[in-house]
Design a protein around this motif. Structure first.
Motif, PDB file in Angstrom:
ATOM      1  N   TRP B 216     -17.454  -3.537 -51.705  1.00 42.44           N
ATOM      2  CA  TRP B 216     -17.173  -2.111 -51.580  1.00 42.44           C
ATOM      3  C   TRP B 216     -15.681  -1.898 -51.328  1.00 42.44           C
ATOM      4  CZ3 TRP B 216     -20.488   1.432 -53.020  1.00 42.44           C
ATOM      5  CH2 TRP B 216     -21.861   1.152 -52.982  1.00 42.44           C
ATOM      6  N   SER B 217     -15.186  -0.861 -51.909  1.00 41.31           N
ATOM      7  CA  SER B 217     -13.780  -0.526 -51.689  1.00 41.31           C
ATOM      8  C   SER B 217     -13.594  -0.081 -50.243  1.00 41.31           C
ATOM      9  CB  SER B 217     -13.359   0.596 -52.637  1.00 41.31           C
ATOM     10  OG  SER B 217     -14.052   1.791 -52.310  1.00 41.31           O
ATOM     11  N   PRO B 218     -12.383  -0.077 -49.742  1.00 41.25           N
ATOM     12  CA  PRO B 218     -12.175   0.403 -48.369  1.00 41.25           C
ATOM     13  C   PRO B 218     -12.597   1.870 -48.254  1.00 41.25           C
ATOM     14  CG  PRO B 218     -10.188  -0.658 -49.217  1.00 41.25           C
ATOM     15  CD  PRO B 218     -11.148  -0.579 -50.354  1.00 41.25           C
ATOM     16  N   SER B 219     -13.050   2.261 -47.056  1.00 42.94           N
ATOM     17  CA  SER B 219     -13.584   3.614 -46.869  1.00 42.94           C
ATOM     18  C   SER B 219     -12.489   4.653 -47.021  1.00 42.94           C
ATOM     19  CB  SER B 219     -14.210   3.737 -45.474  1.00 42.94           C
ATOM     20  OG  SER B 219     -15.328   2.906 -45.364  1.00 42.94           O
ATOM     21  N   SER B 220     -12.847   5.712 -47.687  1.00 46.30           N
ATOM     22  CA  SER B 220     -11.964   6.863 -47.783  1.00 46.30           C
ATOM     23  C   SER B 220     -12.594   7.996 -46.989  1.00 46.30           C
ATOM     24  CB  SER B 220     -11.800   7.294 -49.239  1.00 46.30           C
ATOM     25  OG  SER B 220     -11.270   6.235 -49.994  1.00 46.30           O
ATOM     26  N   TYR B 221     -11.812   8.640 -46.152  1.00 42.87           N
ATOM     27  CA  TYR B 221     -12.319   9.696 -45.288  1.00 42.87           C
ATOM     28  C   TYR B 221     -11.981  11.054 -45.875  1.00 42.87           C
ATOM     29  CZ  TYR B 221     -13.061   6.084 -41.818  1.00 42.87           C
ATOM     30  OH  TYR B 221     -13.502   4.967 -41.164  1.00 42.87           O
ATOM     31  N   VAL B 222     -12.910  11.950 -45.675  1.00 44.55           N
ATOM     32  CA  VAL B 222     -12.668  13.319 -46.127  1.00 44.55           C
ATOM     33  C   VAL B 222     -13.414  14.261 -45.188  1.00 44.55           C
ATOM     34  CG1 VAL B 222     -14.635  13.370 -47.719  1.00 44.55           C
ATOM     35  CG2 VAL B 222     -12.695  14.866 -48.122  1.00 44.55           C
ATOM     36  N   LYS B 223     -12.803  15.382 -44.898  1.00 41.39           N
ATOM     37  CA  LYS B 223     -13.438  16.374 -44.018  1.00 41.39           C
ATOM     38  C   LYS B 223     -13.735  17.625 -44.831  1.00 41.39           C
ATOM     39  CE  LYS B 223     -13.206  18.423 -39.442  1.00 41.39           C
ATOM     40  NZ  LYS B 223     -13.890  19.648 -39.851  1.00 41.39           N
ATOM     41  N   VAL B 224     -14.970  18.057 -44.709  1.00 39.54           N
ATOM     42  CA  VAL B 224     -15.392  19.255 -45.429  1.00 39.54           C
ATOM     43  C   VAL B 224     -15.110  20.466 -44.553  1.00 39.54           C
ATOM     44  CG1 VAL B 224     -17.370  20.396 -46.505  1.00 39.54           C
ATOM     45  CG2 VAL B 224     -17.183  17.916 -46.563  1.00 39.54           C
ATOM     46  N   PRO B 225     -14.501  21.503 -45.096  1.00 42.49           N
ATOM     47  CA  PRO B 225     -14.219  22.679 -44.268  1.00 42.49           C
ATOM     48  C   PRO B 225     -15.498  23.444 -43.937  1.00 42.49           C
ATOM     49  CG  PRO B 225     -13.620  23.117 -46.534  1.00 42.49           C
ATOM     50  CD  PRO B 225     -14.000  21.675 -46.474  1.00 42.49           C
TER      51      PRO B 225
END
Lengths: 204, 540
Positions: B216-225
């Motif tokens: 698996w690729s390294p984790s990418s973080y994202v925040k949903v508004p």
């Protein structure tokens, strides 16, 4: 299965955003068909291997070291470099010969289950398709009708000469070689298709 | 010498210790763990060394290609790390079976591992996808995540040499379950149905059409508004829920309204009169009900039905006479009884109000009483059935009424007003004597004297003194109309007894005023119409 193949071909056609020429469409169909054949071959081989006992497996491993495949006489590129160096026509012709070489022996694959019965007609269809592609892409290249006829006979005898004791071994060899050759054809056709397609990322 | 001896001893010790402590042996059997190709052009094999046997051991990898017996040794032991062998592009052939063996060698011997057959095509495990980019985008107010990536730079997908398919997995930061998405050969993917305000982790991996999944690729973080007002929705939910519950309660209340009413406002208990049977009342048989209640001696069993009928009549007394009656009633009991004396319940008119009237007049009532007693002398017939000690000045009808009252609690009333001394006549036939008021003494007592033997009075018809208030009936004409006489005769009586009344009352006189009556009406001696004697001729 035919429907799946057709659907796959239609989908692969749909993916491409640019107007698809006749040759490209044929290529896509051919690639999808050979992919399907390869999957069949893989499944057959794995089913056969799982049905073997460990003792037999060890013996077969030793036997297979000798690597007798009926298509060994066909010289084909064995790495990426060679493949990319070959022309499209060469790749197509090699593919054609490979498919043709399996047309007869595929019938001797113990015809009991449904997938095995379908292999031979599929191979015939694939051969026809590749022939069309060759016609479409040839520009004064050679076609080898005679050599194919010559080469069929000895290998037909080869497989028939083996006794019943060797049936297990023969099946194993057949299945392994079939799987390998199908993957070869798949790779060659994919490379040829990508070389002919205008967009860079042809595997999209 | 000593030094030599010491050295020899040391050497001996060393040899002994070495001989006892350590055991040299040929090396253990190594094993090829795996071989992998990242891009179908090169590959690497790793092995696991066995025991070294106490001696320094060297490992060597030998391979043989199919259809040839030439044995080659591993070209590169270093690139891929320890216990590995790296095959570069020149040494790698596709669709060719490699037979690989690892050999461990030490001073005492060598050990071969089990051979392994590999075909490079089937050991492809690519590197993870690179340049994974995650962005939040909006679609009509609803956000979604767009994930994009690139294939590993080593894998040659451009020429079609290798075909990769991708897979994405997403999860919320605080949760443990991943959401998997298969993306096929595309390099971009959209994820919808996101939690408002959540923080997501995204990972991508790839696989060749025939091979192994990459890491698996390294984790990418994202925040949903925040796109959903949580508080508002919670309040809306609460409101709807409460309304629903309220409706249910209302419905339940409506269904059980009757029982609830009984619980909160218990019904007034019915009458519990001893001997009173509700069921009989419901049935409508009032006679039975009353018969259960009343005493056995009531109603008085009389052979004469007419007597009974008469006795049950309700008498209507005009107000003036009622007042008189009330006053006369109180003669012996005094004015003090105005307050709590029992009212004349039969007529329903006797109440304390009339008594209060009497109260006001109580002071100067004596003379009035005497006067009224004299006035009422005329009509004041008393039944001699009563004792003299109860000299009630009563109207004959009222007397009967009182009789009823004394014997019954029920309100017995009948239709019609009947002015008839009939009640008096019947007791008269029962051989009762009549008394009349003689005088009222100082103690407000009415003194009575019996009425006897008057002229023309065979049955004891008492004379009727004429009062100014009375009208004498002259006769009945053809149309059944009473003809009244205005004049009052002043005939004196010739009877023995003479009522010496100290009042200004006019003396009684014999009356010979039996007028012939036509029709059914019969006039008595005193001028009253006697309905009871319709059929019988007057006898005087």
């Amino acid at each position: 299965m035919d429907r799946v193949v057709l659907m796959l071909s239609v989908m692969s056609l749909g993916v491409s955003s640019q107007p698809i020429t006749d040759g490209q469409r044929l290529f896509s169909i051919a690639v999808s068909r050979v992919q399907h054949l390869h999957l069949l071959a893989q499944r057959l081989f794995s089913d056969f291997e799982s049905s073997l006992q460990t003792e037999e497996q060890r013996q077969l491993n030793k036997i297979f070291l000798q690597d007798f495949c009926n298509s060994d006489y066909i010289i084909s590129p064995i790495d990426k470099h060679e493949t990319q160096r070959s022309s499209v026509l060469k790749l197509l012709s090699i593919s054609y010969r490979l498919v043709e070489s399996w047309e007869f022996p595929s019938r001797s694959l113990s015809g009991g289950s449904a997938p095995r019965n379908q292999i031979s007609p599929k191979l015939s269809e694939l051969k026809t398709g590749i022939h069309l592609l060759i016609r479409a892409n040839e520009d004064g290249a050679e076609i080898f009708p005679d050599s194919s006829a010559l080469q069929l006979a000895p290998y037909g005898n080869y497989y028939q000469s083996l006794g019943t004791d060797e049936s297990l071994r023969r099946t194993y060899e057949l299945l392994a070689c079939f799987k390998k050759d199908m993957h070869k054809v798949e790779t060659y056709l994919t490379v040829a298709k990508c070389r002919l397609s205008p967009e860079a990322n042809c595997t999209l | 010498m000593k030094k030599v001896l010491e050295v020899i001893l040391l050497l001996l010790l060393l040899v002994v210790t070495h001989a006892k402590g350590t055991r040299y042996s040929p090396p253990g059997k190594p094993a090829l763990t795996r071989c992998r190709s990242p891009e179908k052009e090169t590959f690497t094999c790793w092995w696991e060394p066995g025991s070294d046997g106490g001696l320094p051991t060297t490992y060597a990898l030998y391979y043989r290609k199919e259809s040839s017996d030439t044995v080659f040794e591993c070209p590169d032991y270093r690139t891929a790390g320890e216990n590995s062998c790296f095959f570069n592009k020149n040494d790698t052939s596709i669709w060719v079976n490699y037979n690989i063996t690892v050999v461990a060698t030490n001073a005492l011997g060598r050990t071969f591992s089990d051979p392994v057959d590999i075909d490079v095509v089937y050991i492809v495990k690519p590197n993870p996808p690179e340049q994974v980019a995650v962005t939040v985008m909006e679609d009509k107010g609803w956000p979604f995540i767009r994930v994009s990536w690139e294939p590993p730079h080593k894998a040659d997908t451009r020429s079609g040499w290798i075909t990769l398919i991708y897979e994405i997995r997403v999860k919320l930061e605080e949760e443990n379950d991943w959401e998997m998405h298969l993306a096929g050969q595309q390099k971009m993917f959209n994820i919808f149905s996101l939690r408002s305000g959540g923080k997501y982790l995204v990972q991508v991996r790839c696989k060749p059409d025939h091979g192994y999944w990459s890491e698996w690729s390294p984790s990418s973080y994202v925040k949903v508004p925040d796109y959903f007002h949580r508080e508002k929705s919670v309040w809306i939910l609460i409101t709807v829920f409460c309304a629903f519950i309220f409706l249910i309660l209302t419905w339940l209340l409506h269904m059980n309204s009757r029982s609830l009413k009984h619980f909160l406002l218990p019904p007034v208990p019915g009458p519990k009169i001893k001997g009173f049977d509700k069921q009989l009342l419901k049935n409508g048989k009032s006679e039975e009900v009353f018969s259960a209640l009343v005493a056995t001696d009531f109603p008085p069993k009389s052979s004469n039905y007419e007597d009974l009928l008469v006795e049950y009549l309700e008498v209507y007394i005009p107000e003036e006479q009622e007042l008189m009656l009330e006053k006369s009633m109180d003669l012996d009991v005094g004015c003090l009884k105005c307050e709590g004396s029992a009212s004349d319940s039969d007529s329903g008119r006797g109440s304390c109000d009339s008594h209060t009237l009497l109260m006001h007049k109580c002071d100067g009532v004596k003379e009035e009483e005497e006067r009224q007693a004299k006035e009422a002398h005329g009509p004041g017939y008393w039944e001699c059935g009563l004792s003299n000690k109860q000299p009630h000045l009563l109207h004959p009808q009222a007397q009967a009424q009182r009789q009823l009252q004394a014997r019954s609690d029920d309100n017995i009333s009948s239709i019609g007003r009947k002015q008839t001394p009939a009640g008096l006549h019947s007791p008269a036939r029962r051989s009762t004597e009549y008394v009349e008021v003689e005088r009222v003494n100082e103690e407000d007592m009415v003194l009575l004297q019996p009425v006897s033997g008057r002229c023309g009075d065979v049955e004891g018809y008492p004379e009727m003194p004429y009062g100014e208030d009375y009208s004498k009936v002259k006769g009945v004409d053809m149309d059944n109309m009473l003809l009244l006489q205005r004049e009052v005769r002043e005939e004196t009586e010739n009877c023995d007894t003479s009522s010496t009344v100290t009042t200004t009352q006019k003396p009684a006189a014999c009356i010979h005023s039996a007028m012939p009556v036509e029709g059914e009406m019969v006039l008595g001696v005193n001028g009253y119409v006697d309905t009871a004697t319709v059929c019988t001729p007057p006898t005087y």
